[in-house]
Design an enzyme around this catalytic site. Structure first.
Site, PDB file in Angstrom:
ATOM      1  CD  GLU A 277     -11.569 -50.274 -20.122  1.00 39.01           C
ATOM      2  OE1 GLU A 277     -12.767 -50.155 -19.785  1.00 39.01           O
ATOM      3  OE2 GLU A 277     -10.737 -50.939 -19.485  1.00 39.01           O
TER       4      GLU A 277
ATOM      5  CE  LYS B 143      -7.240 -52.238 -17.667  1.00 38.75           C
ATOM      6  NZ  LYS B 143      -7.926 -53.537 -17.494  1.00 38.75           N
TER       7      LYS B 143
ATOM      8  CE  LYS C  17     -15.431 -50.632 -17.480  1.00 40.04           C
ATOM      9  NZ  LYS C  17     -15.081 -51.137 -16.213  1.00 40.04           N
TER      10      LYS C  17
ATOM     11  CD  GLU D  61     -17.694 -53.545 -13.274  1.00 41.54           C
ATOM     12  OE1 GLU D  61     -17.326 -52.924 -14.289  1.00 41.54           O
ATOM     13  OE2 GLU D  61     -16.968 -53.699 -12.273  1.00 41.54           O
TER      14      GLU D  61
ATOM     15  CG  ASN E 209     -15.432 -56.858 -13.702  1.00 43.44           C
ATOM     16  OD1 ASN E 209     -14.688 -57.493 -14.459  1.00 43.44           O
ATOM     17  ND2 ASN E 209     -15.026 -55.778 -13.060  1.00 43.44           N
TER      18      ASN E 209
ATOM     19  CD  GLU F   7     -18.246 -54.478 -17.250  1.00 39.44           C
ATOM     20  OE1 GLU F   7     -19.378 -54.024 -17.128  1.00 39.44           O
ATOM     21  OE2 GLU F   7     -17.323 -54.206 -16.445  1.00 39.44           O
ATOM     22  CB  SER F   8     -12.734 -57.874 -16.861  1.00 36.47           C
ATOM     23  OG  SER F   8     -13.200 -56.640 -16.433  1.00 36.47           O
TER      24      SER F   8
HETATM   25  O1  LIG Z   1      -8.198 -53.836 -14.677  1.00 36.11           O
HETATM   26  C1  LIG Z   1      -7.914 -53.889 -13.474  1.00 36.11           C
HETATM   27  O2  LIG Z   1      -6.860 -54.362 -13.037  1.00 36.11           O
HETATM   28  C2  LIG Z   1      -8.861 -53.344 -12.446  1.00 36.11           C
HETATM   29  C3  LIG Z   1      -8.535 -53.431 -11.109  1.00 36.11           C
HETATM   30  C4  LIG Z   1      -9.381 -52.909 -10.140  1.00 36.11           C
HETATM   31  C5  LIG Z   1     -10.558 -52.306 -10.506  1.00 36.11           C
HETATM   32  C6  LIG Z   1     -10.904 -52.221 -11.851  1.00 36.11           C
HETATM   33  C7  LIG Z   1     -10.068 -52.727 -12.822  1.00 36.11           C
HETATM   34  N1  LIG Z   1     -10.365 -52.617 -14.163  1.00 36.11           N
HETATM   35  C8  LIG Z   1     -11.380 -51.788 -14.705  1.00 36.11           C
HETATM   36  C9  LIG Z   1     -12.118 -52.413 -15.784  1.00 36.11           C
HETATM   37  O3  LIG Z   1     -13.302 -52.388 -15.730  1.00 36.11           O
HETATM   38  C10 LIG Z   1     -11.409 -53.081 -16.921  1.00 36.11           C
HETATM   39  O4  LIG Z   1     -10.461 -52.188 -17.395  1.00 36.11           O
HETATM   40  C11 LIG Z   1     -12.307 -53.486 -18.071  1.00 36.11           C
HETATM   41  O5  LIG Z   1     -13.318 -54.331 -17.674  1.00 36.11           O
HETATM   42  C12 LIG Z   1     -11.480 -54.157 -19.192  1.00 36.11           C
HETATM   43  O6  LIG Z   1     -10.758 -55.247 -18.672  1.00 36.11           O
HETATM   44  P1  LIG Z   1      -9.618 -55.956 -19.525  1.00 36.11           P
HETATM   45  O7  LIG Z   1     -10.190 -56.317 -20.851  1.00 36.11           O
HETATM   46  O8  LIG Z   1      -9.216 -57.133 -18.727  1.00 36.11           O
HETATM   47  O9  LIG Z   1      -8.517 -54.976 -19.683  1.00 36.11           O
END
Ligand SMILES: O=C(O)c1ccccc1NCC(=O)[C@H](O)[C@H](O)COP(=O)(O)O
Length: 256
Positions: free
Chosen positions: A55, A57, A117, A166, A187, A217-218
């Site tokens: 991603e 970001k 996204k 998701e 997520n 994810e995340s």
């Molecule tokens: O990333 C956040 O803080 C967030 C907060 C509220 C809604 C969505 C959010 N993130 C969007 C995403 O889906 C993430 O960027 C994505 O899953 C990647 O996550 P990460 O690897 O933890 O950066």
């Protein structure tokens, strides 16, 4: 405290109503990218060993600054070189510092399938995604009622966009029929509290339809966790902050 997701959805609805005035759907349909064929994220993930969706970001509601100076074209090329199966581009400016132009630039410099996204709330955004070069879009179960999810999914499919659906809780899978889902994303981050629980995502695996490609994810912060998630049954992972911070560190070293 007002949930961040509710706040973002309200903001998106307002934003879309303004955009419809300034750039009508007919104009979006005339974009050169609108008729481009789709690069399949689903196929790319299915044929890749770790199904990494990397991603782009810059910042987020939970972390603020991640890599504010990131160059989307450089990062798209480096994600492709590292063997990612696809790239996710956050296109929301206010909360993530992203844009549709980021998506367009990413698409123009690499051959990866690109996921838009964003928080999709209105059919207009499907046309927008297609016009700017997205191959896939995100639909968040918790963000919309079933009827709206279906309406957006049907249009996305008509336009040739794939769908990453998701969920955060296993029951949410029922909000959209499997025929509309190309990839199911679990997520690990609770969007109300921002807490991340990778194990909760893993525990959901047995409850997910076996025919769907599953993406964790995340909150994934190291390669060992990626390996563990794939070993235990996920077909892919979606990783933002971990890669973007690595890229920021590389950039700092190169600038010394
Ligand atoms: O990333 C956040 O803080 C967030 C907060 C509220 C809604 C969505 C959010 N993130 C969007 C995403 O889906 C993430 O960027 C994505 O899953 C990647 O996550 P990460 O690897 O933890 O950066």
């Amino acid at each position: 405290m007002k949930r961040i997701l509710e706040e973002i959805i309200t903001y998106q609805q307002l934003l879309v109503s303004l955009k419809k005035e300034t750039m009508p759907v007919e104009v979006l349909k005339s974009f050169p990218g609108f008729s481009n064929p789709t690069r399949s994220l689903k196929q790319s993930v299915a044929s890749s060993e770790q199904g990494i969706i990397a991603e782009f970001k810059r910042r987020s509601p939970s972390k603020e600054a991640i890599n504010l100076k990131a160059d989307v074209m450089e990062i798209a090329q480096s994600y492709e070189q590292m063997g990612a199966a696809g790239m996710s581009v956050l296109t929301n400016q206010r909360y993530f510092g992203g844009s549709l132009e980021d998506l367009q630039l990413a698409k123009s410099v690499c051959n990866l399938p690109i996921l838009r996204k964003d928080f999709m709330v209105d059919p207009y955004q499907m046309y927008e995604a297609k016009a700017y070069g997205a191959d896939a879009i995100l639909l968040i179960a918790n963000a919309l009622p079933s009827e709206k999810l279906e309406e957006l999914a049907v249009l996305a499919q008509e336009l040739g966009l794939e769908i990453l659906f998701e969920i955060h809780e296993a029951e949410e899978i029922e909000k959209l029929a499997s025929k509309h889902i190309d990839l199911i994303g679990v997520n690990n981050r609770n969007l109300s509290t921002f807490e991340v629980d990778i194990q909760q995502g893993l525990d959901m695996l047995p409850h997910l339809p076996s025919e769907l490609l599953k993406i964790s994810e995340s909150g994934i912060q190291d390669t060992e966790t990626i390996g563990k998630l794939i070993e235990q049954g996920f077909n892919g992972v979606l990783v933002g902050e971990f890669f973007m911070k690595q890229k920021a560190a590389e950039q700092n070293t190169n600038n010394r």
